[in-house]
Design a protein around this motif. Structure first.
Motif, PDB file in Angstrom:
ATOM      1  N   GLU A  90       0.870  -1.161   0.000  1.00  0.00           N
ATOM      2  CA  GLU A  90       0.000   0.000   0.000  1.00  0.00           C
ATOM      3  C   GLU A  90       0.914   1.219   0.000  1.00  0.00           C
ATOM      4  O   GLU A  90       1.816   1.323   0.830  1.00  0.00           O
ATOM      5  CB  GLU A  90      -0.895  -0.001   1.238  1.00  0.00           C
ATOM      6  N   ILE A  91       0.719   2.132  -0.966  1.00  0.00           N
ATOM      7  CA  ILE A  91       1.528   3.343  -1.050  1.00  0.00           C
ATOM      8  C   ILE A  91       0.634   4.532  -1.372  1.00  0.00           C
ATOM      9  O   ILE A  91      -0.522   4.365  -1.776  1.00  0.00           O
ATOM     10  CB  ILE A  91       2.642   3.249  -2.120  1.00  0.00           C
ATOM     11  N   THR A  92       1.202   5.710  -1.209  1.00  0.00           N
ATOM     12  CA  THR A  92       0.526   6.933  -1.618  1.00  0.00           C
ATOM     13  C   THR A  92       1.347   7.566  -2.735  1.00  0.00           C
ATOM     14  O   THR A  92       2.572   7.625  -2.654  1.00  0.00           O
ATOM     15  CB  THR A  92       0.386   7.911  -0.440  1.00  0.00           C
ATOM     16  N   ALA A 108       6.551   6.086   1.637  1.00  0.00           N
ATOM     17  CA  ALA A 108       6.925   4.759   2.113  1.00  0.00           C
ATOM     18  C   ALA A 108       5.658   3.913   2.030  1.00  0.00           C
ATOM     19  O   ALA A 108       4.542   4.427   2.101  1.00  0.00           O
ATOM     20  CB  ALA A 108       7.407   4.835   3.560  1.00  0.00           C
ATOM     21  N   GLY A 109       5.828   2.638   1.854  1.00  0.00           N
ATOM     22  CA  GLY A 109       4.677   1.752   1.766  1.00  0.00           C
ATOM     23  C   GLY A 109       4.744   0.670   2.820  1.00  0.00           C
ATOM     24  O   GLY A 109       5.752   0.510   3.499  1.00  0.00           O
ATOM     25  N   PHE A 110       3.647  -0.040   2.958  1.00  0.00           N
ATOM     26  CA  PHE A 110       3.655  -1.212   3.838  1.00  0.00           C
ATOM     27  C   PHE A 110       3.028  -2.378   3.092  1.00  0.00           C
ATOM     28  O   PHE A 110       2.133  -2.203   2.266  1.00  0.00           O
ATOM     29  CB  PHE A 110       2.951  -0.944   5.170  1.00  0.00           C
ATOM     30  N   GLU A 111       3.539  -3.573   3.389  1.00  0.00           N
ATOM     31  CA  GLU A 111       3.022  -4.752   2.717  1.00  0.00           C
ATOM     32  C   GLU A 111       1.600  -5.036   3.178  1.00  0.00           C
ATOM     33  O   GLU A 111       1.285  -4.956   4.367  1.00  0.00           O
ATOM     34  CB  GLU A 111       3.896  -5.975   2.985  1.00  0.00           C
ATOM     35  N   VAL A 112       0.754  -5.358   2.235  1.00  0.00           N
ATOM     36  CA  VAL A 112      -0.603  -5.783   2.547  1.00  0.00           C
ATOM     37  C   VAL A 112      -0.508  -7.245   2.961  1.00  0.00           C
ATOM     38  O   VAL A 112       0.024  -8.067   2.214  1.00  0.00           O
ATOM     39  CB  VAL A 112      -1.533  -5.624   1.318  1.00  0.00           C
ATOM     40  N   PRO A 113      -0.986  -7.605   4.169  1.00  0.00           N
ATOM     41  CA  PRO A 113      -0.893  -8.993   4.604  1.00  0.00           C
ATOM     42  C   PRO A 113      -1.625  -9.948   3.648  1.00  0.00           C
ATOM     43  O   PRO A 113      -2.639  -9.579   3.044  1.00  0.00           O
ATOM     44  CB  PRO A 113      -1.570  -8.992   5.979  1.00  0.00           C
ATOM     45  N   VAL A 114      -1.110 -11.157   3.539  1.00  0.00           N
ATOM     46  CA  VAL A 114      -1.671 -12.160   2.624  1.00  0.00           C
ATOM     47  C   VAL A 114      -3.170 -12.342   2.826  1.00  0.00           C
ATOM     48  O   VAL A 114      -3.940 -12.296   1.859  1.00  0.00           O
ATOM     49  CB  VAL A 114      -0.907 -13.500   2.734  1.00  0.00           C
ATOM     50  N   PRO A 115      -3.667 -12.548   4.072  1.00  0.00           N
ATOM     51  CA  PRO A 115      -5.118 -12.738   4.214  1.00  0.00           C
ATOM     52  C   PRO A 115      -5.926 -11.501   3.811  1.00  0.00           C
ATOM     53  O   PRO A 115      -7.032 -11.625   3.278  1.00  0.00           O
ATOM     54  CB  PRO A 115      -5.333 -13.061   5.693  1.00  0.00           C
ATOM     55  N   GLY A 148      -6.036   5.273   8.035  1.00  0.00           N
ATOM     56  CA  GLY A 148      -5.195   6.004   8.972  1.00  0.00           C
ATOM     57  C   GLY A 148      -4.923   5.205  10.224  1.00  0.00           C
ATOM     58  O   GLY A 148      -3.805   5.160  10.726  1.00  0.00           O
ATOM     59  N   ASN A 149      -5.952   4.554  10.751  1.00  0.00           N
ATOM     60  CA  ASN A 149      -5.778   3.730  11.938  1.00  0.00           C
ATOM     61  C   ASN A 149      -4.970   2.480  11.648  1.00  0.00           C
ATOM     62  O   ASN A 149      -4.244   2.000  12.512  1.00  0.00           O
ATOM     63  CB  ASN A 149      -7.133   3.323  12.518  1.00  0.00           C
ATOM     64  N   ILE A 150      -5.095   1.937  10.466  1.00  0.00           N
ATOM     65  CA  ILE A 150      -4.344   0.731  10.109  1.00  0.00           C
ATOM     66  C   ILE A 150      -2.850   1.001  10.216  1.00  0.00           C
ATOM     67  O   ILE A 150      -2.113   0.251  10.853  1.00  0.00           O
ATOM     68  CB  ILE A 150      -4.711   0.249   8.688  1.00  0.00           C
ATOM     69  N   LEU A 151      -2.383   2.064   9.606  1.00  0.00           N
ATOM     70  CA  LEU A 151      -0.959   2.387   9.625  1.00  0.00           C
ATOM     71  C   LEU A 151      -0.487   2.706  11.037  1.00  0.00           C
ATOM     72  O   LEU A 151       0.597   2.280  11.444  1.00  0.00           O
ATOM     73  CB  LEU A 151      -0.673   3.556   8.673  1.00  0.00           C
ATOM     74  N   VAL A 152      -1.276   3.413  11.804  1.00  0.00           N
ATOM     75  CA  VAL A 152      -0.926   3.710  13.191  1.00  0.00           C
ATOM     76  C   VAL A 152      -0.785   2.409  13.976  1.00  0.00           C
ATOM     77  O   VAL A 152       0.187   2.228  14.718  1.00  0.00           O
ATOM     78  CB  VAL A 152      -1.967   4.653  13.841  1.00  0.00           C
ATOM     79  N   LYS A 153      -1.730   1.489  13.803  1.00  0.00           N
ATOM     80  CA  LYS A 153      -1.661   0.205  14.523  1.00  0.00           C
ATOM     81  C   LYS A 153      -0.469  -0.629  14.055  1.00  0.00           C
ATOM     82  O   LYS A 153       0.234  -1.216  14.878  1.00  0.00           O
ATOM     83  CB  LYS A 153      -2.952  -0.586  14.333  1.00  0.00           C
ATOM     84  N   LEU A 154      -0.239  -0.692  12.747  1.00  0.00           N
ATOM     85  CA  LEU A 154       0.859  -1.512  12.230  1.00  0.00           C
ATOM     86  C   LEU A 154       2.227  -1.015  12.702  1.00  0.00           C
ATOM     87  O   LEU A 154       3.161  -1.802  12.841  1.00  0.00           O
ATOM     88  CB  LEU A 154       0.833  -1.543  10.702  1.00  0.00           C
ATOM     89  N   ASP A 163       1.706  11.208   7.554  1.00  0.00           N
ATOM     90  CA  ASP A 163       3.131  11.065   7.248  1.00  0.00           C
ATOM     91  C   ASP A 163       3.333  10.550   5.825  1.00  0.00           C
ATOM     92  O   ASP A 163       4.210  11.029   5.103  1.00  0.00           O
ATOM     93  CB  ASP A 163       3.813  10.113   8.234  1.00  0.00           C
ATOM     94  N   GLN A 164       2.549   9.556   5.435  1.00  0.00           N
ATOM     95  CA  GLN A 164       2.642   9.038   4.065  1.00  0.00           C
ATOM     96  C   GLN A 164       2.326  10.123   3.048  1.00  0.00           C
ATOM     97  O   GLN A 164       3.014  10.257   2.038  1.00  0.00           O
ATOM     98  CB  GLN A 164       1.662   7.874   3.850  1.00  0.00           C
TER      99      GLN A 164
END
Length: 186
Positions: A90-92, A108-115, A148-154, A163-164
């Motif tokens: 996931e990127i912006t 910066a991006g983060f990997e989307v989990p497989v499930p 927004g909450n997903i990235l904060v939690k991760l 930030d992204q």
């Protein structure tokens, strides 16, 4: 002379990111207006090409409808990322448009989990829907703040959506810092 900058979104994290970044970036006077525009892409862009297209459409529509000197578009999406477990990040993407040329940047991006990726593909869900389906988002408050909450939690609170958005805008603005190097004004 005051530069009129039009940002194509009313998303609170995007508006805050653009405002903060431009205040740090521009030494010349500017006026910033944020207006709602349609990205012209799906609710959940699922390729880098679609995400870039959404950012460019937002920047162009903002510039045209706001009658400005620069248009800014930010679009988040899922991009193929070879070598990652799920194959996706996931990127912006940010596009800055002067009516002639686009300057592009990414976060910066983060990997989307497989499930989550499996749920997005199987059910044509958004990223937020996918994280909710696997139980990562559990409350109505978390749902309302979505990605927004997903990235904060991760990141255990170390990074947020704003930030992204700031990163993507800063990397796009690099072309305005060095227009001759990038051919931005040609």
């Amino acid at each position: 002379m005051t530069i009129k900058i039009i940002h194509g979104s009313l998303s609170p994290s995007k508006v805050a990111a653009v405002d903060r970044t431009l205040l740090q970036h521009f030494s010349t006077p500017f006026t910033l207006i944020s207006i709602p525009v349609d990205s012209g892409v799906s609710e959940q862009p699922r390729s880098l090409a679609e995400t870039v297209r959404g950012a460019k459409i937002r920047a162009c529509e903002a510039l045209i409808h706001g009658k400005g000197d620069l248009g800014i578009g930010l679009e988040s999406g899922i991009a193929e990322f070879p070598g990652s477990r799920s194959g996706a990040m996931e990127i912006t993407v940010c596009a800055v448009f002067n009516g002639k040329n686009y300057a592009l940047g990414t976060s910066a991006g983060f990997e989307v989990p497989v499930p989550v990726m499996g749920d997005i593909i199987a059910n044509t869900h958004t990223l937020t829907d996918g994280f909710e389906s696997v139980g990562f988002i559990k409350s109505k408050a978390e749902r309302e703040h979505g990605e927004g909450n997903i990235l904060v939690k991760l990141t255990h609170g170390l990074m947020k959506r704003q930030d992204q958005n700031e990163q993507a805008l800063l990397t796009a603005l690099a072309q305005l810092n060095f227009p001759d190097l990038y051919g931005y004004n040609t």
